[in-house]
Design an enzyme around this catalytic site. Structure first.
Site, short mmCIF file in Angstrom:
data_model
loop_
_atom_site.label_atom_id
_atom_site.label_comp_id
_atom_site.label_asym_id
_atom_site.label_seq_id
_atom_site.Cartn_x
_atom_site.Cartn_y
_atom_site.Cartn_z
N GLY A 6 0.85 -1.19 0.00
CA GLY A 6 0.00 0.00 0.00
C GLY A 6 0.88 1.23 0.00
O GLY A 6 2.11 1.13 0.03
N GLY A 7 0.25 2.36 -0.01
CA GLY A 7 0.99 3.62 -0.03
C GLY A 7 1.56 3.97 1.33
O GLY A 7 1.28 3.31 2.34
N HIS A 51 7.33 3.59 15.89
CA HIS A 51 7.01 2.21 15.47
C HIS A 51 7.25 1.23 16.61
O HIS A 51 6.47 0.32 16.83
CB HIS A 51 7.85 1.80 14.25
CG HIS A 51 7.18 2.05 12.94
ND1 HIS A 51 6.26 1.18 12.41
CD2 HIS A 51 7.28 3.07 12.06
CE1 HIS A 51 5.83 1.65 11.26
NE2 HIS A 51 6.43 2.80 11.02
N ARG A 55 4.51 -1.75 18.82
CA ARG A 55 4.69 -3.20 18.88
C ARG A 55 4.66 -3.68 20.32
O ARG A 55 5.14 -2.99 21.22
CB ARG A 55 6.03 -3.59 18.24
CG ARG A 55 6.10 -3.28 16.77
CD ARG A 55 7.30 -3.93 16.10
NE ARG A 55 8.58 -3.48 16.57
CZ ARG A 55 9.31 -2.52 16.01
NH1 ARG A 55 8.86 -1.89 14.95
NH2 ARG A 55 10.48 -2.19 16.50
N GLU A 63 17.29 -5.48 14.16
CA GLU A 63 17.45 -4.32 13.30
C GLU A 63 18.54 -4.60 12.30
O GLU A 63 19.70 -4.83 12.68
CB GLU A 63 17.77 -3.07 14.14
CG GLU A 63 16.61 -2.68 15.04
CD GLU A 63 16.88 -1.42 15.84
OE1 GLU A 63 17.99 -0.86 15.76
OE2 GLU A 63 15.97 -1.01 16.57
#
EC number: 2.7.1.156
Length: 186
Positions: A6-7, A51, A55, A63
């Site tokens: 998606g965008g 972000h 979570r 990472e």
């Protein structure tokens, strides 16, 4: 494998986290989150921190954007669910690794794509062989205008081809538009 596309800011991450939670609860295990972003400036650092806050704290985070196929191979079976976010960020970082300080107008984009292809093929192979449920997030870049600059145009081409390979291999593909999930495969 589940692919979510998606965008920008469309709700892809939220859907990936929801699906990962559901799958982990059903399988009785934890989630490995492979985060491919780099904190290159204060804004990106803030985005990464935001972000992280969305979570669950018990998820394990790796990472890194290099050798993601190896990471999936090594962790397969230890985690019933692995989320890889995001392919387009990973590609960006790999491209800058390859290009270094070179002038983008002078890059050999065919050589770049030949360098990237085995890495993407290895990622696809690791996903196909994994015992874990793999959820991959990527940006859909093909709905906008064709960029003015060569680097952006080539990035659009490369990301589009990678996304097509991912979608072809995926069992499910979700398109997220304005926070609405539209399942388009599976």
């Amino acid at each position: 494998m589940i692919l979510i596309t998606g965008g920008a800011r469309s709700g892809k991450s939220r859907l990936a986290e929801q699906l990962a939670n559901q799958k982990a609860a059903a399988y009785g295990g934890n989630v490995l989150y492979i985060a491919t972003s780099l904190a290159t400036d204060d804004e990106m650092l803030r985005r990464i921190e935001q972000h992280k806050l969305t979570r669950p704290a018990h998820w394990r985070t790796h990472e890194g954007y290099r050798q993601t196929g190896n990471e999936i191979r090594q962790q397969s079976g230890f985690f019933p669910v692995i989320v890889l976010e995001c392919i387009t960020t990973m590609l960006t970082n790999l491209i800058f690794d390859w290009a270094g300080d070179s002038d983008p107008d002078q890059l050999d984009y065919s050589a770049l794509e030949r360098w990237l292809e085995p890495q993407m093929d290895d990622l696809l192979k690791s996903c196909a062989e994994s015992k874990s449920e793999i959820i991959i997030v990527t940006n859909e870049l093909g709905c906008g205008i064709v960029p003015e600059y060569p680097l952006a145009r080539h990035f659009l081409d490369i990301a589009g081809r990678v996304n097509q390979k991912l979608a072809q291999q995926a069992d499910e593909v979700h398109l997220v538009v304005s926070g609405i999930d539209v399942k388009i495969k599976g």
